[in-house]
Write a protein that holds these residues in place. Structure first.
Motif, PDB file in Angstrom:
ATOM      1  N   SER A   3      -4.589  -1.302   8.007  1.00  0.00           N
ATOM      2  CA  SER A   3      -3.472  -1.402   8.958  1.00  0.00           C
ATOM      3  C   SER A   3      -3.505  -2.701   9.748  1.00  0.00           C
ATOM      4  O   SER A   3      -2.483  -3.109  10.313  1.00  0.00           O
ATOM      5  CB  SER A   3      -3.498  -0.213   9.929  1.00  0.00           C
ATOM      6  OG  SER A   3      -4.564  -0.329  10.861  1.00  0.00           O
ATOM      7  N   VAL A  24       0.860  -1.181   0.000  1.00  0.00           N
ATOM      8  CA  VAL A  24       0.000   0.000   0.000  1.00  0.00           C
ATOM      9  C   VAL A  24       0.897   1.231   0.000  1.00  0.00           C
ATOM     10  O   VAL A  24       1.896   1.268   0.725  1.00  0.00           O
ATOM     11  CB  VAL A  24      -0.912   0.036   1.256  1.00  0.00           C
ATOM     12  CG1 VAL A  24      -1.770   1.301   1.278  1.00  0.00           C
ATOM     13  CG2 VAL A  24      -1.784  -1.211   1.329  1.00  0.00           C
ATOM     14  N   ILE A  47       3.122  -0.671   4.384  1.00  0.00           N
ATOM     15  CA  ILE A  47       2.560   0.613   3.985  1.00  0.00           C
ATOM     16  C   ILE A  47       3.688   1.632   3.843  1.00  0.00           C
ATOM     17  O   ILE A  47       4.490   1.801   4.753  1.00  0.00           O
ATOM     18  CB  ILE A  47       1.521   1.108   5.009  1.00  0.00           C
ATOM     19  CG1 ILE A  47       0.409   0.059   5.184  1.00  0.00           C
ATOM     20  CG2 ILE A  47       0.932   2.442   4.574  1.00  0.00           C
ATOM     21  CD1 ILE A  47      -0.578   0.381   6.287  1.00  0.00           C
ATOM     22  N   THR A 102      -8.031   3.191   6.189  1.00  0.00           N
ATOM     23  CA  THR A 102      -6.722   3.229   6.837  1.00  0.00           C
ATOM     24  C   THR A 102      -6.690   2.297   8.050  1.00  0.00           C
ATOM     25  O   THR A 102      -5.738   1.536   8.244  1.00  0.00           O
ATOM     26  CB  THR A 102      -6.373   4.660   7.258  1.00  0.00           C
ATOM     27  OG1 THR A 102      -6.369   5.510   6.091  1.00  0.00           O
ATOM     28  CG2 THR A 102      -5.007   4.724   7.931  1.00  0.00           C
ATOM     29  N   LYS A 119      -4.238   6.990  -2.783  1.00  0.00           N
ATOM     30  CA  LYS A 119      -3.924   5.759  -2.066  1.00  0.00           C
ATOM     31  C   LYS A 119      -3.842   4.643  -3.100  1.00  0.00           C
ATOM     32  O   LYS A 119      -4.790   4.448  -3.878  1.00  0.00           O
ATOM     33  CB  LYS A 119      -4.997   5.434  -1.026  1.00  0.00           C
ATOM     34  CG  LYS A 119      -5.129   6.456   0.101  1.00  0.00           C
ATOM     35  CD  LYS A 119      -6.270   6.062   1.039  1.00  0.00           C
ATOM     36  CE  LYS A 119      -6.314   6.941   2.273  1.00  0.00           C
ATOM     37  NZ  LYS A 119      -6.737   8.326   1.977  1.00  0.00           N
TER      38      LYS A 119
END
Length: 235
Positions: free
Chosen positions: A191, A117, A198, A187, A163
């Motif tokens: 995560s 990501v 990321i 987000t 993103k």
């Protein structure tokens, strides 16, 4: 292939301009482009603008979907994400605030094998940034900080549009937020994917004023705080 998700609401005046920019981008890694436009029940002629553009550029892979009722940016993103077929996916607003020429900056950490990501940060790097709203900047940094507290990330720009995800990764999430709560929700949920990598890269930002069509307001900021807490605490 890179799937480019474009949620559109009353973007008749600019959507052909952003499509011109997307069309001209040459992606690294030999990737092709899949453009997915989701019209969230615009009251202007966004639909006609897309139809005319597709007719003028039949070689461009544009998929078009339209909501029967206005549901919000998040809902438009849900529609686009669910229909993406590329290996990678990026979110692109239909306005001119973000520059598609920077797709390759976000792709590079993924194609080099470092990231799953990549967020494009408006608060990093030396690229141009339009000077606009002090309190918006403070608000964005505050929301990012609160989000980081719950996710244990060290992002600098959680609210960014840009993103980039491995498509299978974002399609594995059950996303709920219909409006601008999409940003803190995705987000928080991304995560928590085991071993997710990321990254952030600095991007430029050509912001709009409200007279030029900016839509997000203080109520969306309040909703973002609610979403940060909700998706940060409850899995």
């Amino acid at each position: 292939m890179l799937s480019i998700i474009i949620p559109a609401y009353n973007e008749e005046r600019t959507i052909h301009l952003i499509l011109d920019k997307v069309r001209k981008v040459e992606l690294i890694g030999g990737l092709n482009k899949e453009i997915i436009i989701v019209n969230d029940r615009s009251s202007d002629d966004t639909a006609g603008a897309v139809t005319r553009y597709r007719a003028a550029h039949p070689d461009l892979n544009i998929q078009y979907f339209a909501h029967d009722v206005n549901m919000g940016k998040g809902a438009a993103l849900h529609t686009g994400i669910s229909r993406a077929t590329g290996q990678y996916l990026i979110i692109q607003d239909a306005d001119l605030e973000y520059d598609p020429e920077e797709y390759n900056d976000l792709l590079r950490p993924v194609l080099d094998g470092f990231a799953d990501v990549v967020y494009g940060s408006r608060f990093q790097g030396s690229k141009p940034h339009r000077i606009l709203f002090f309190w918006h900047t403070i608000g964005n940094k505050f929301l990012t900080t609160v989000s980081n507290i719950f996710t244990n990330l060290n992002l600098t720009d959680m609210e960014t549009c840009y993103k980039l995800f491995r498509t299978e990764m974002i399609q594995s999430l059950r996303l709920e937020e219909k409006r601008f709560g999409f940003e803190p929700e995705v987000t928080a949920k991304i995560s928590r994917i085991p071993n997710v990598r990321i990254y952030e890269v600095g991007i430029s930002y050509y912001g709009r004023t409200y007279e030029e069509g900016k839509k997000i307001g203080w109520k969306d900021g309040v909703r973002a705080i609610y979403c940060i807490v909700k998706y940060g605490l409850f899995r």
